[in-house]
Each structure stands twice: as C-alpha cells, then as structure tokens.
Design a protein around this motif. Structure first.
Motif, PDB file in Angstrom:
ATOM      1  N   THR A 140       0.830  -1.211   0.000  1.00 38.94           N
ATOM      2  CA  THR A 140       0.000   0.000   0.000  1.00 38.94           C
ATOM      3  C   THR A 140       0.858   1.253   0.000  1.00 38.94           C
ATOM      4  OG1 THR A 140      -1.802  -1.137   1.155  1.00 38.94           O
ATOM      5  CG2 THR A 140      -1.774   1.274   1.255  1.00 38.94           C
ATOM      6  N   ALA A 141       1.918   1.266   0.797  1.00 41.86           N
ATOM      7  CA  ALA A 141       2.805   2.422   0.868  1.00 41.86           C
ATOM      8  C   ALA A 141       3.447   2.690  -0.493  1.00 41.86           C
ATOM      9  CB  ALA A 141       3.882   2.208   1.924  1.00 41.86           C
ATOM     10  N   LEU A 142       3.880   1.626  -1.163  1.00 43.40           N
ATOM     11  CA  LEU A 142       4.530   1.767  -2.464  1.00 43.40           C
ATOM     12  C   LEU A 142       3.553   2.292  -3.510  1.00 43.40           C
ATOM     13  CD1 LEU A 142       6.950   1.340  -4.343  1.00 43.40           C
ATOM     14  CD2 LEU A 142       6.218  -1.039  -4.622  1.00 43.40           C
ATOM     15  N   LEU A 143       2.355   1.705  -3.577  1.00 44.20           N
ATOM     16  CA  LEU A 143       1.391   2.134  -4.589  1.00 44.20           C
ATOM     17  C   LEU A 143       0.855   3.534  -4.297  1.00 44.20           C
ATOM     18  CD1 LEU A 143      -0.660  -1.051  -5.548  1.00 44.20           C
ATOM     19  CD2 LEU A 143       1.583  -0.260  -6.321  1.00 44.20           C
ATOM     20  N   THR A 144       0.798   3.905  -3.030  1.00 47.23           N
ATOM     21  CA  THR A 144       0.393   5.271  -2.681  1.00 47.23           C
ATOM     22  C   THR A 144       1.408   6.275  -3.225  1.00 47.23           C
ATOM     23  OG1 THR A 144      -0.761   4.532  -0.679  1.00 47.23           O
ATOM     24  CG2 THR A 144      -0.110   6.859  -0.783  1.00 47.23           C
ATOM     25  N   THR A 145       2.689   5.933  -3.106  1.00 44.30           N
ATOM     26  CA  THR A 145       3.750   6.793  -3.637  1.00 44.30           C
ATOM     27  C   THR A 145       3.651   6.897  -5.159  1.00 44.30           C
ATOM     28  OG1 THR A 145       5.251   6.248  -1.825  1.00 44.30           O
ATOM     29  CG2 THR A 145       6.248   7.093  -3.845  1.00 44.30           C
ATOM     30  N   LEU A 146       3.426   5.766  -5.820  1.00 51.53           N
ATOM     31  CA  LEU A 146       3.305   5.767  -7.277  1.00 51.53           C
ATOM     32  C   LEU A 146       2.064   6.532  -7.739  1.00 51.53           C
ATOM     33  CD1 LEU A 146       4.333   2.109  -8.189  1.00 51.53           C
ATOM     34  CD2 LEU A 146       5.634   4.207  -8.578  1.00 51.53           C
ATOM     35  N   ASP A 147       0.990   6.434  -6.973  1.00 51.49           N
ATOM     36  CA  ASP A 147      -0.230   7.140  -7.341  1.00 51.49           C
ATOM     37  C   ASP A 147      -0.025   8.653  -7.259  1.00 51.49           C
ATOM     38  OD1 ASP A 147      -2.924   7.080  -8.194  1.00 51.49           O
ATOM     39  OD2 ASP A 147      -3.621   7.471  -6.162  1.00 51.49           O
ATOM     40  N   ALA A 148       0.663   9.088  -6.220  1.00 51.13           N
ATOM     41  CA  ALA A 148       0.968  10.520  -6.101  1.00 51.13           C
ATOM     42  C   ALA A 148       1.865  10.963  -7.251  1.00 51.13           C
ATOM     43  CB  ALA A 148       1.648  10.797  -4.761  1.00 51.13           C
ATOM     44  N   GLU A 149       2.786  10.085  -7.642  1.00 50.53           N
ATOM     45  CA  GLU A 149       3.700  10.389  -8.745  1.00 50.53           C
ATOM     46  C   GLU A 149       2.945  10.542 -10.055  1.00 50.53           C
ATOM     47  OE1 GLU A 149       6.758   7.580 -11.034  1.00 50.53           O
ATOM     48  OE2 GLU A 149       7.435   8.037  -9.000  1.00 50.53           O
ATOM     49  N   GLN A 150       2.009   9.627 -10.314  1.00 54.45           N
ATOM     50  CA  GLN A 150       1.273   9.708 -11.576  1.00 54.45           C
ATOM     51  C   GLN A 150       0.313  10.901 -11.590  1.00 54.45           C
ATOM     52  OE1 GLN A 150      -2.043   9.155 -12.622  1.00 54.45           O
ATOM     53  NE2 GLN A 150      -3.009   8.560 -10.681  1.00 54.45           N
ATOM     54  N   HIS A 151      -0.225  11.277 -10.437  1.00 57.86           N
ATOM     55  CA  HIS A 151      -1.089  12.459 -10.369  1.00 57.86           C
ATOM     56  C   HIS A 151      -0.284  13.714 -10.704  1.00 57.86           C
ATOM     57  CE1 HIS A 151      -5.116  11.368  -9.167  1.00 57.86           C
ATOM     58  NE2 HIS A 151      -4.647  10.511  -8.276  1.00 57.86           N
ATOM     59  N   ALA A 152       0.918  13.811 -10.145  1.00 56.42           N
ATOM     60  CA  ALA A 152       1.775  14.960 -10.421  1.00 56.42           C
ATOM     61  C   ALA A 152       2.171  14.985 -11.903  1.00 56.42           C
ATOM     62  CB  ALA A 152       3.023  14.910  -9.538  1.00 56.42           C
ATOM     63  N   TYR A 153       2.429  13.814 -12.462  1.00 59.96           N
ATOM     64  CA  TYR A 153       2.804  13.702 -13.866  1.00 59.96           C
ATOM     65  C   TYR A 153       1.652  14.156 -14.767  1.00 59.96           C
ATOM     66  CZ  TYR A 153       4.280  11.518 -18.277  1.00 59.96           C
ATOM     67  OH  TYR A 153       4.622  11.272 -19.583  1.00 59.96           O
ATOM     68  N   GLN A 154       0.421  13.785 -14.398  1.00 62.52           N
ATOM     69  CA  GLN A 154      -0.737  14.140 -15.202  1.00 62.52           C
ATOM     70  C   GLN A 154      -0.921  15.654 -15.316  1.00 62.52           C
ATOM     71  OE1 GLN A 154      -1.644  11.003 -16.953  1.00 62.52           O
ATOM     72  NE2 GLN A 154      -3.394  12.371 -16.932  1.00 62.52           N
ATOM     73  N   LYS A 155      -0.568  16.357 -14.261  1.00 64.99           N
ATOM     74  CA  LYS A 155      -0.776  17.806 -14.236  1.00 64.99           C
ATOM     75  C   LYS A 155       0.118  18.538 -15.236  1.00 64.99           C
ATOM     76  CE  LYS A 155      -2.307  18.016  -9.416  1.00 64.99           C
ATOM     77  NZ  LYS A 155      -2.020  18.550  -8.054  1.00 64.99           N
ATOM     78  N   THR A 156       1.267  17.976 -15.538  1.00 65.89           N
ATOM     79  CA  THR A 156       2.207  18.641 -16.452  1.00 65.89           C
ATOM     80  C   THR A 156       2.388  17.879 -17.769  1.00 65.89           C
ATOM     81  OG1 THR A 156       4.079  17.477 -15.415  1.00 65.89           O
ATOM     82  CG2 THR A 156       3.478  19.630 -14.512  1.00 65.89           C
ATOM     83  N   ARG A 157       1.735  16.748 -17.904  1.00 61.34           N
ATOM     84  CA  ARG A 157       1.897  15.909 -19.087  1.00 61.34           C
ATOM     85  C   ARG A 157       1.298  16.588 -20.319  1.00 61.34           C
ATOM     86  NH1 ARG A 157      -1.875  12.240 -21.158  1.00 61.34           N
ATOM     87  NH2 ARG A 157      -1.006  10.819 -22.709  1.00 61.34           N
ATOM     88  N   LYS A 158       2.068  16.607 -21.403  1.00 68.02           N
ATOM     89  CA  LYS A 158       1.590  17.145 -22.661  1.00 68.02           C
ATOM     90  C   LYS A 158       0.781  16.081 -23.394  1.00 68.02           C
ATOM     91  CE  LYS A 158       5.462  20.361 -23.164  1.00 68.02           C
ATOM     92  NZ  LYS A 158       6.591  20.797 -24.007  1.00 68.02           N
ATOM     93  N   PRO A 159      -0.163  16.486 -24.249  1.00 66.85           N
ATOM     94  CA  PRO A 159      -1.042  15.529 -24.929  1.00 66.85           C
ATOM     95  C   PRO A 159      -0.318  14.420 -25.678  1.00 66.85           C
ATOM     96  CG  PRO A 159      -1.848  17.753 -25.227  1.00 66.85           C
ATOM     97  CD  PRO A 159      -0.499  17.879 -24.576  1.00 66.85           C
ATOM     98  N   ASP A 160       0.843  14.722 -26.244  1.00 65.79           N
ATOM     99  CA  ASP A 160       1.555  13.715 -27.032  1.00 65.79           C
ATOM    100  C   ASP A 160       2.605  12.959 -26.213  1.00 65.79           C
ATOM    101  OD1 ASP A 160       3.141  15.922 -26.686  1.00 65.79           O
ATOM    102  OD2 ASP A 160       4.015  15.889 -28.697  1.00 65.79           O
ATOM    103  N   ALA A 161       2.672  13.235 -24.917  1.00 68.16           N
ATOM    104  CA  ALA A 161       3.652  12.564 -24.058  1.00 68.16           C
ATOM    105  C   ALA A 161       3.142  11.170 -23.676  1.00 68.16           C
ATOM    106  CB  ALA A 161       3.914  13.387 -22.804  1.00 68.16           C
TER     107      ALA A 161
END
Length: 214
Positions: A140-161
């Motif tokens: 759970t701790a690991l996936l929580t960290t990854l989930d926060a990472e992907q949320h942060a990535y989504q905020k700056t991700r460009k459409p073609d990335a």
C-alpha cells in the motif's frame, strides 16, 4: 469463460465510459483503439480463470505468474472490505493482461510491461523484497507513492507525451473490478432489468451506488 469475457461489445464500450467518470472523466489509455476493440466482433478469448480441470493460461506475452502479479497489484488498489471481495476475487489480473494485449498499442504495451518491472525494482529498493513477498502495508505504501507520482505527472503531461505506467494499472484495475460480477453485485447495488420504472429513488447517505446497465 470469465465475467469480463461475457460482456458484449456495447457493454464494454459503456463500461469504459462509465469507469472513466470514476477517474475524473479522463480518457483511458488506448483511446480510440480500446473503444474500437470493444465495439468489434472478435473470436472468444481463452478462459483465464482456474478450475478443477483447467489450468490458467498465458495471455499474449503475460505469463500466468504475470497475471497473478497484476492480481495482487489490483487487490492492493481495491482490497477486500467487509462489504465486498477485492479485485483478486474478480480475476482482475487476467482482465488487465487481456486488455493490454488486445487493445493497447505496442508502445503502450511496452510502457505497461516496463512499469511492472519498475514497480518490482522500487519495491525491492524500498522494502528489500519483491512485491509478491511484501506485506500488505508495504504494498500500500509503495502504490500510494506511485499514485501521487502519476497524479503529479498528469498535471504537467503534454497531450503527445507517453502515459504513466501506474495510471494504466489503476485504470485497468478499476475497469476490471467495476465491470465484474463481484463489482456489480457486491461493491455496487445491482437489480436485474427490465423492471419497474422509478424516476426518483431516495438516497440514504452511505449506501453503495447502483450498478449501471448498458
């Protein structure tokens, strides 16, 4: 045949649209390719569940061990609760493998598979053991960290990335679970149709949502 293979083409299309609402209305990885695959006719896939006489089978490049691994990832995201069995009970791992194999582009398939490898590496680095050997708390701790990472990535991700691999895993885990028999009848309320039309039904706080119909 598994629950997800019993879904008709239009059911799968609608399921993707509806589960996307649970993820904030975003489009699923695979985009039009995934929707097209769910709409068209195709030969029935091999049964991916174990029985007394049938052993689990590989799906594309996903071995039985890979599917079991994905089952544990999905079950960490959607664990068993007092009201409902978790994602593993709904055979979500084989579903994820099937969807990646049948609907993802080769590039997205690589991201997904590389993400599985990265998840294993991260687990060993953080806890000294692989994901399958990790405790529920460590997972759970690991996936929580990854989930926060992907949320942060989504905020700056460009459409073609490229998409974040854990985003893919989370999407498919939710789609597989909430379109399964367990998801529909245990995690949500399901009523066989057709039935009496009731335009307004009182809602009591804390009640599970109704399972939708295609």
């Amino acid at each position: 045949m598994t629950d997800f293979e019993k879904l008709s083409g239009i059911d799968r299309r609608e399921a993707i649209k509806r589960v996307s609402v649970l993820l904030g209305g975003v489009a699923f990885v695979g985009g039009s390719s995934l929707m097209t695959a769910c709409a068209g006719d195709r030969p029935p896939a091999a049964d991916t569940t174990a029985s007394a006489t049938t052993a689990p089978a590989p799906i594309g490049e996903f071995t039985v061990a890979d599917q079991q691994y994905l089952d544990e990832v999905a079950d960490t995201i959607l664990p068993t609760t007092p009201k409902s069995p978790g994602a593993k009970a709904a055979a979500t791992g084989p579903f994820m493998a099937l969807m990646v194999t049948d609907t993802y582009t080769p590039a997205d398939q690589k991201i997904f598979r590389d993400g599985m490898t990265a998840l294993e590496t991260a687990c060993k680095a953080a806890h000294g053991v692989g994901f399958m050997q990790a405790t529920p708390e460590q997972r759970t701790a690991l996936l929580t960290t990854l989930d926060a990472e992907q949320h942060a990535y989504q905020k700056t991700r460009k459409p073609d990335a490229p998409q974040h691999s854990f985003r893919m895993m989370k999407e498919l885990a939710m789609l597989g679970f909430f379109t399964s028999e367990i998801g529909y009848t245990k995690a949500m309320r399901y009523k066989e149709t057709p039935g009496k039309y009731e335009p307004c039904v009182p809602y009591v706080a804390g009640e599970t949502s109704w399972a939708s119909h295609a």
